[in-house]
Motif scaffolding. Structure first.
Motif, PDB file in Angstrom:
ATOM      1  N   GLY A 129      47.239 -15.142 -29.039  1.00 32.47           N
ATOM      2  CA  GLY A 129      46.350 -15.293 -30.178  1.00 32.47           C
ATOM      3  C   GLY A 129      45.125 -14.423 -30.055  1.00 32.47           C
ATOM      4  O   GLY A 129      44.757 -13.994 -28.958  1.00 32.47           O
ATOM      5  N   VAL A 130      44.479 -14.162 -31.172  1.00 35.31           N
ATOM      6  CA  VAL A 130      43.299 -13.307 -31.169  1.00 35.31           C
ATOM      7  C   VAL A 130      42.371 -13.698 -32.302  1.00 35.31           C
ATOM      8  O   VAL A 130      42.811 -14.100 -33.389  1.00 35.31           O
ATOM      9  N   HIS A 131      41.063 -13.636 -32.026  1.00 33.54           N
ATOM     10  CA  HIS A 131      40.032 -13.664 -33.045  1.00 33.54           C
ATOM     11  C   HIS A 131      39.456 -12.246 -33.100  1.00 33.54           C
ATOM     12  O   HIS A 131      39.164 -11.649 -32.058  1.00 33.54           O
ATOM     13  N   ALA A 132      39.292 -11.714 -34.293  1.00 33.26           N
ATOM     14  CA  ALA A 132      38.840 -10.339 -34.425  1.00 33.26           C
ATOM     15  C   ALA A 132      38.112 -10.146 -35.751  1.00 33.26           C
ATOM     16  O   ALA A 132      38.140 -11.011 -36.633  1.00 33.26           O
ATOM     17  N   VAL A 133      37.466  -8.990 -35.871  1.00 29.12           N
ATOM     18  CA  VAL A 133      36.778  -8.601 -37.100  1.00 29.12           C
ATOM     19  C   VAL A 133      37.438  -7.333 -37.613  1.00 29.12           C
ATOM     20  O   VAL A 133      37.557  -6.343 -36.880  1.00 29.12           O
ATOM     21  N   SER A 134      37.894  -7.346 -38.842  1.00 26.81           N
ATOM     22  CA  SER A 134      38.590  -6.205 -39.426  1.00 26.81           C
ATOM     23  C   SER A 134      37.607  -5.138 -39.893  1.00 26.81           C
ATOM     24  O   SER A 134      36.382  -5.336 -39.879  1.00 26.81           O
ATOM     25  N   GLY A 135      38.148  -4.022 -40.347  1.00 24.40           N
ATOM     26  CA  GLY A 135      37.326  -2.963 -40.903  1.00 24.40           C
ATOM     27  C   GLY A 135      36.741  -3.299 -42.257  1.00 24.40           C
ATOM     28  O   GLY A 135      35.976  -2.497 -42.817  1.00 24.40           O
ATOM     29  N   PHE A 136      37.057  -4.479 -42.785  1.00 22.60           N
ATOM     30  CA  PHE A 136      36.380  -4.988 -43.991  1.00 22.60           C
ATOM     31  C   PHE A 136      35.092  -5.721 -43.622  1.00 22.60           C
ATOM     32  O   PHE A 136      34.339  -6.121 -44.505  1.00 22.60           O
ATOM     33  N   LEU A 158      50.063  -6.488 -33.365  1.00 19.76           N
ATOM     34  CA  LEU A 158      49.683  -5.153 -33.839  1.00 19.76           C
ATOM     35  C   LEU A 158      48.473  -4.602 -33.095  1.00 19.76           C
ATOM     36  O   LEU A 158      48.310  -3.388 -32.976  1.00 19.76           O
ATOM     37  N   LEU A 159      47.614  -5.486 -32.600  1.00 19.03           N
ATOM     38  CA  LEU A 159      46.381  -5.015 -31.953  1.00 19.03           C
ATOM     39  C   LEU A 159      46.643  -4.461 -30.555  1.00 19.03           C
ATOM     40  O   LEU A 159      45.851  -3.668 -30.045  1.00 19.03           O
ATOM     41  N   ALA A 160      47.753  -4.871 -29.934  1.00 20.64           N
ATOM     42  CA  ALA A 160      48.090  -4.346 -28.606  1.00 20.64           C
ATOM     43  C   ALA A 160      48.525  -2.890 -28.744  1.00 20.64           C
ATOM     44  O   ALA A 160      49.464  -2.569 -29.460  1.00 20.64           O
ATOM     45  N   GLY A 161      47.804  -1.998 -28.080  1.00 16.90           N
ATOM     46  CA  GLY A 161      48.108  -0.584 -28.155  1.00 16.90           C
ATOM     47  C   GLY A 161      47.504   0.115 -29.352  1.00 16.90           C
ATOM     48  O   GLY A 161      47.838   1.277 -29.623  1.00 16.90           O
ATOM     49  N   SER A 162      46.602  -0.544 -30.079  1.00 25.06           N
ATOM     50  CA  SER A 162      45.996   0.075 -31.265  1.00 25.06           C
ATOM     51  C   SER A 162      44.738   0.870 -30.938  1.00 25.06           C
ATOM     52  O   SER A 162      44.169   1.515 -31.818  1.00 25.06           O
ATOM     53  N   TRP A 163      44.269   0.806 -29.696  1.00 28.42           N
ATOM     54  CA  TRP A 163      43.107   1.579 -29.251  1.00 28.42           C
ATOM     55  C   TRP A 163      41.872   1.353 -30.133  1.00 28.42           C
ATOM     56  O   TRP A 163      41.087   2.265 -30.391  1.00 28.42           O
ATOM     57  N   GLY A 164      41.719   0.115 -30.585  1.00 25.74           N
ATOM     58  CA  GLY A 164      40.517  -0.241 -31.329  1.00 25.74           C
ATOM     59  C   GLY A 164      40.433   0.309 -32.728  1.00 25.74           C
ATOM     60  O   GLY A 164      39.356   0.281 -33.336  1.00 25.74           O
ATOM     61  N   THR A 165      41.545   0.775 -33.290  1.00 24.59           N
ATOM     62  CA  THR A 165      41.505   1.400 -34.611  1.00 24.59           C
ATOM     63  C   THR A 165      41.798   0.428 -35.746  1.00 24.59           C
ATOM     64  O   THR A 165      41.671   0.802 -36.910  1.00 24.59           O
ATOM     65  N   LEU A 166      42.192  -0.799 -35.446  1.00 18.11           N
ATOM     66  CA  LEU A 166      42.531  -1.764 -36.492  1.00 18.11           C
ATOM     67  C   LEU A 166      41.479  -2.854 -36.646  1.00 18.11           C
ATOM     68  O   LEU A 166      41.198  -3.290 -37.764  1.00 18.11           O
ATOM     69  N   ARG A 386      49.605   2.993 -43.541  1.00 17.44           N
ATOM     70  CA  ARG A 386      49.491   1.830 -44.430  1.00 17.44           C
ATOM     71  C   ARG A 386      49.001   0.604 -43.666  1.00 17.44           C
ATOM     72  O   ARG A 386      48.185  -0.178 -44.184  1.00 17.44           O
ATOM     73  N   VAL A 387      49.501   0.425 -42.454  1.00 15.58           N
ATOM     74  CA  VAL A 387      49.027  -0.687 -41.628  1.00 15.58           C
ATOM     75  C   VAL A 387      47.534  -0.526 -41.338  1.00 15.58           C
ATOM     76  O   VAL A 387      46.749  -1.474 -41.471  1.00 15.58           O
ATOM     77  N   ARG A 388      47.136   0.693 -40.944  1.00 10.91           N
ATOM     78  CA  ARG A 388      45.724   0.907 -40.635  1.00 10.91           C
ATOM     79  C   ARG A 388      44.837   0.626 -41.847  1.00 10.91           C
ATOM     80  O   ARG A 388      43.787  -0.023 -41.736  1.00 10.91           O
ATOM     81  N   GLN A 389      45.245   1.090 -43.005  1.00  6.08           N
ATOM     82  CA  GLN A 389      44.439   0.886 -44.203  1.00  6.08           C
ATOM     83  C   GLN A 389      44.348  -0.587 -44.577  1.00  6.08           C
ATOM     84  O   GLN A 389      43.340  -1.014 -45.145  1.00  6.08           O
ATOM     85  N   SER A 390      45.369  -1.357 -44.250  1.00  4.68           N
ATOM     86  CA  SER A 390      45.315  -2.788 -44.550  1.00  4.68           C
ATOM     87  C   SER A 390      44.294  -3.511 -43.678  1.00  4.68           C
ATOM     88  O   SER A 390      43.800  -4.584 -44.045  1.00  4.68           O
ATOM     89  N   PHE A 391      43.967  -2.931 -42.508  1.00  6.32           N
ATOM     90  CA  PHE A 391      42.954  -3.494 -41.631  1.00  6.32           C
ATOM     91  C   PHE A 391      41.589  -2.828 -41.830  1.00  6.32           C
ATOM     92  O   PHE A 391      40.548  -3.488 -41.741  1.00  6.32           O
TER      93      PHE A 391
END
Length: 408
Positions: A129-136, A158-166, A386-391
């Protein structure tokens, strides 16, 4: 702005959106030398989010804030004889940064798993599980605190291996596992890369539950290994077995007999074996302060059966050195300095076998000249975007880290 909690992270991201100011997400900065230079000079430092908020050894779960020091969390697990089964890599020696600087958030964002990946899975497989803040600028929660908690797609993976971009992770929950009672490693000497690949494939296909399979050519043994391996003057193929002591002893003996056609196997036990596997995990022979410290280092993932032949040809044709992990599925290649770090020929070769390569260590000039992360096929790239833009539709978070040109 001082970050004290998730609300502060929300405020910082929203300020970045309002000012059209992208943010570099930083914990302790131990992995900053990986990837492209960020298209920003504004930093969102989450290192103050550093608490272990819950640890339930009987339930095999730990919850920690993203800025928690990985070494401290590992020490806490060690006190209960538990561990992260995927063996998170410590990149400090390879990158030449101060040891002990990694964070839980960085571990998940980079998703660099060690030798036990072939048995236990990767980082994402242990992220509950994760708590996070999106790019919104909005907080969200994905997953939970138990293993069977999800219907549909598990978003936190999805956040694993995303290098902080999501998203900016603020708190995560991970599955932990008991440490094995005993560990033994069989060492086969003097095999060339292709023969070693065959031996590792045979071991992993056996019923003996091998938890690590690696090969170190002698050139790499000389570059950065202890006296015991170097003294033999030969390449070393390492096969690890773990579990209950009696079972490990039986399986080691049976596996050695099954692999007799590859040569007599030497047995290394417990503490010394564990040190060898840490060196494999952290690619110690290619450390920044070692003989190959000035060479770029590639992390190559390919079909395991192709690894030996591919690595042998790569080392021969470039004058580089290769270390094999994951039974031949993961190659670490230190290649002589070149303007493009040999990116073009390396990736052409990989296209033929369906592999991909990440330039994990190189100077900034080289990283500006080549794609650090393997270019994606057109369809995959479109899906990833598309995934990145959704975040993060404004590309506020770690803009430019994964690609040379900022996403517009």
């Amino acid at each position: 702005m001082q970050i004290r909690d998730a609300a502060d992270v929300e405020a910082a991201v929203r300020a970045g959106i309002a000012g059209e100011q992208p943010l570099e997400i930083v914990g302790h900065g131990s992995k900053r030398p990986i990837g492209h230079a960020m298209a920003t000079n504004a930093v969102l430092d989450v290192s103050a989010l550093n608490a272990v908020t819950s640890y339930e050894p009987n339930e095999l779960i730990v919850t920690a804030q993203a800025g928690a020091a990985l070494d401290e969390v590992l020490s806490l697990l060690e006190s209960k004889n538990q561990e992260f089964a995927f063996e998170p890599m410590d990149t400090a020696a390879l990158l030449g940064v101060r040891s002990g600087r990694g964070t839980i958030g960085g571990m998940i964002g980079a998703a660099l798993a060690g030798p036990r990946r072939i048995k236990a899975g990767g980082v994402r497989d242990h992220l509950l599980g994760v708590h996070a803040v999106s790019g919104f600028g909005d907080s969200f929660k994905a997953g939970g605190r138990v293993v069977k908690n999800v219907t549909g797609y598990d978003l936190c993976k999805l956040l694993a291996g995303s290098w902080g971009t999501l998203a900016v992770m603020t708190e995560v929950t991970l599955k932990v596992m008991p440490k094995a009672e005993a560990e033994r490693t069989l060492v086969l000497r003097g095999l060339d890369d292709v023969a070693a690949n065959r031996a590792m494939t045979a071991a992993l296909g056996s019923p003996y539950d091998v938890s690590g399979a690696a090969h170190v050519p002698y050139s790499a043994v000389k570059a950065g290994w202890g006296a015991r391996l170097a003294a033999a003057g030969k390449a070393a193929t390492l096969l690890r077995l773990e579990g209950i002591a009696a079972s490990v002893a039986h399986r080691a003996s049976a596996l050695a007999a099954d692999l007799a056609s590859f040569g007599a196997a030497e047995l290394i036990e417990d503490a010394e074996a564990a040190a060898l596997w840490r060196d494999i995990r952290d690619v110690t022979p290619f450390a920044a302060d070692g003989a190959r410290g000035a060479w770029p280092v590639w992390r190559i993932v390919c079909p395991p059966a192709s690894g030996g032949a591919f690595g042998q040809a790569l080392a021969r044709d470039t004058g580089g050195e290769v270390i094999y992990d994951w039974g031949g599925g993961l190659l670490w290649a230190a290649l002589p300095p070149a303007a493009d770090a040999h990116a073009a020929p390396l990736r052409r070769r990989l296209a033929a076998i369906g592999g991909h390569a990440t330039l994990l260590r190189a100077d900034e000039g080289t990283r500006r000249a080549v794609d650090v992360f393997h270019p994606q096929a057109k369809g995959v790239a479109a899906l990833s975007e598309r995934v990145r833009q959704s975040f993060d539709p404004k590309s506020i978070l770690n803009r430019g880290r994964l690609a040379r040109a900022p996403i517009s």
